[in-house]
Write a protein that holds these residues in place. Sequence first.
Motif, PDB file in Angstrom:
ATOM      1  N   MET A   1       0.738  -0.981   0.068  1.00 34.78           N
ATOM      2  CA  MET A   1       0.209  -0.123  -0.028  1.00 34.78           C
ATOM      3  C   MET A   1       0.914   1.276   0.047  1.00 34.78           C
ATOM      4  O   MET A   1       2.019   1.269   0.706  1.00 34.78           O
ATOM      5  N   GLU A   2       0.452   2.103  -1.076  1.00 37.18           N
ATOM      6  CA  GLU A   2       1.438   3.353  -0.797  1.00 37.18           C
ATOM      7  C   GLU A   2       0.456   4.720  -1.194  1.00 37.18           C
ATOM      8  O   GLU A   2      -0.570   4.609  -1.727  1.00 37.18           O
ATOM      9  N   VAL A   3       0.639   5.719  -0.410  1.00 38.86           N
ATOM     10  CA  VAL A   3       0.036   6.968  -0.376  1.00 38.86           C
ATOM     11  C   VAL A   3       1.263   8.010  -0.604  1.00 38.86           C
ATOM     12  O   VAL A   3       1.930   7.988   0.357  1.00 38.86           O
ATOM     13  N   ARG A   4       0.771   8.724  -1.500  1.00 41.77           N
ATOM     14  CA  ARG A   4       1.755   9.953  -1.560  1.00 41.77           C
ATOM     15  C   ARG A   4       1.060  11.145  -1.841  1.00 41.77           C
ATOM     16  O   ARG A   4      -0.195  11.495  -2.483  1.00 41.77           O
ATOM     17  N   VAL A   5       1.565  12.350  -1.168  1.00 45.17           N
ATOM     18  CA  VAL A   5       0.657  13.684  -1.306  1.00 45.17           C
ATOM     19  C   VAL A   5       1.929  14.326  -1.525  1.00 45.17           C
ATOM     20  O   VAL A   5       2.988  14.609  -0.903  1.00 45.17           O
ATOM     21  N   GLN A   6       1.661  15.100  -2.702  1.00 40.73           N
ATOM     22  CA  GLN A   6       2.915  15.870  -3.267  1.00 40.73           C
ATOM     23  C   GLN A   6       2.421  17.097  -4.035  1.00 40.73           C
ATOM     24  O   GLN A   6       1.393  17.160  -4.500  1.00 40.73           O
ATOM     25  N   ALA A   7       3.315  17.857  -4.156  1.00 39.86           N
ATOM     26  CA  ALA A   7       2.888  19.170  -4.996  1.00 39.86           C
ATOM     27  C   ALA A   7       3.355  18.953  -6.521  1.00 39.86           C
ATOM     28  O   ALA A   7       2.492  19.313  -7.560  1.00 39.86           O
ATOM     29  N   GLY A   8       4.411  18.171  -6.808  1.00 38.09           N
ATOM     30  CA  GLY A   8       4.954  18.058  -8.028  1.00 38.09           C
ATOM     31  C   GLY A   8       3.999  17.069  -8.990  1.00 38.09           C
ATOM     32  O   GLY A   8       3.064  16.194  -8.421  1.00 38.09           O
ATOM     33  N   PRO A   9       4.080  17.054 -10.247  1.00 38.27           N
ATOM     34  CA  PRO A   9       3.273  15.843 -11.177  1.00 38.27           C
ATOM     35  C   PRO A   9       3.857  14.758 -10.991  1.00 38.27           C
ATOM     36  O   PRO A   9       4.790  14.342 -10.332  1.00 38.27           O
ATOM     37  N   PHE A  10       3.130  13.590 -11.629  1.00 35.87           N
ATOM     38  CA  PHE A  10       3.407  12.261 -11.522  1.00 35.87           C
ATOM     39  C   PHE A  10       3.123  11.713 -12.877  1.00 35.87           C
ATOM     40  O   PHE A  10       2.171  12.135 -13.723  1.00 35.87           O
ATOM     41  N   GLU A  61      -4.357   6.857   4.546  1.00 32.24           N
ATOM     42  CA  GLU A  61      -3.934   5.461   4.740  1.00 32.24           C
ATOM     43  C   GLU A  61      -4.787   4.634   5.364  1.00 32.24           C
ATOM     44  O   GLU A  61      -4.941   3.553   5.307  1.00 32.24           O
ATOM     45  N   LYS A  62      -5.671   5.402   6.244  1.00 28.51           N
ATOM     46  CA  LYS A  62      -6.570   4.652   7.006  1.00 28.51           C
ATOM     47  C   LYS A  62      -7.740   4.229   5.937  1.00 28.51           C
ATOM     48  O   LYS A  62      -8.290   3.285   5.951  1.00 28.51           O
TER      49      LYS A  62
END
Lengths: 147, 83
Positions: A1-10, A61-62
Amino acid sequence: MEVRVQAGPFDIGAEISRFTEGRTDMGAIVTFSGLVRDSAAGDLRHMEIEHYPAMTAPAIEKIAAEAVSRWSLGDAMVIHRHGRLAPGEQIMMVATAAPHRADAFAAAEFLMDYLKSRAPFWKKEVTAEGAAWVAAKDEDEAALTRW
Amino acid sequence: MSLDILYFAWVRERIGLPRETVQTQAATVSDLVAELTAREARYEAAFQDLSALRVAVDQELTEFDAPLAGAREVAFFPPMTGG
């Protein structure tokens, strides 16, 4: 499980490849990505997404852990951006992996419903007319009751 | 007790700051709202309709009648618009 909060693009293609790599046990991958939609008048300059840094990742994540346990997922991933985004830019994506597609689809919808109303993000639209916070919709809150 | 209070989106804009630390004896979130509202008009403007607000205590969503004993951080914001 992966959670990412970011400003940049993906790069959604690269993210999906990485998410599925080596998963010979998963027959179904469902992905959703949300984009910044222009205003009806076509005058959206940009969107600003504010969030609550100390709460955002733990809250997501929850939600993701709940999805994994309810649908016996092999894996789940959520990427959500914040900051200033132009029309057409990707805001977020979710991916779910399961042995069969019904679980992967249902879990992806569950994740989207909960991210809309329970992840601490607030969208502001900036147009030629000025700036306005996007109001939460009653139907988004109502959508949670189906789970 | 000392509490960090955070404001987001239009709540932050109405109050005019993103966070502050207050000394309070408020027993519940509602008590804290009453204390803040009594201070200045900008708080009153932000808290006039609690049904339009959400609250988190120590980064967990909760209700306005939630107790504050042992809490360190309270955040006020409008309904979330993620996704």
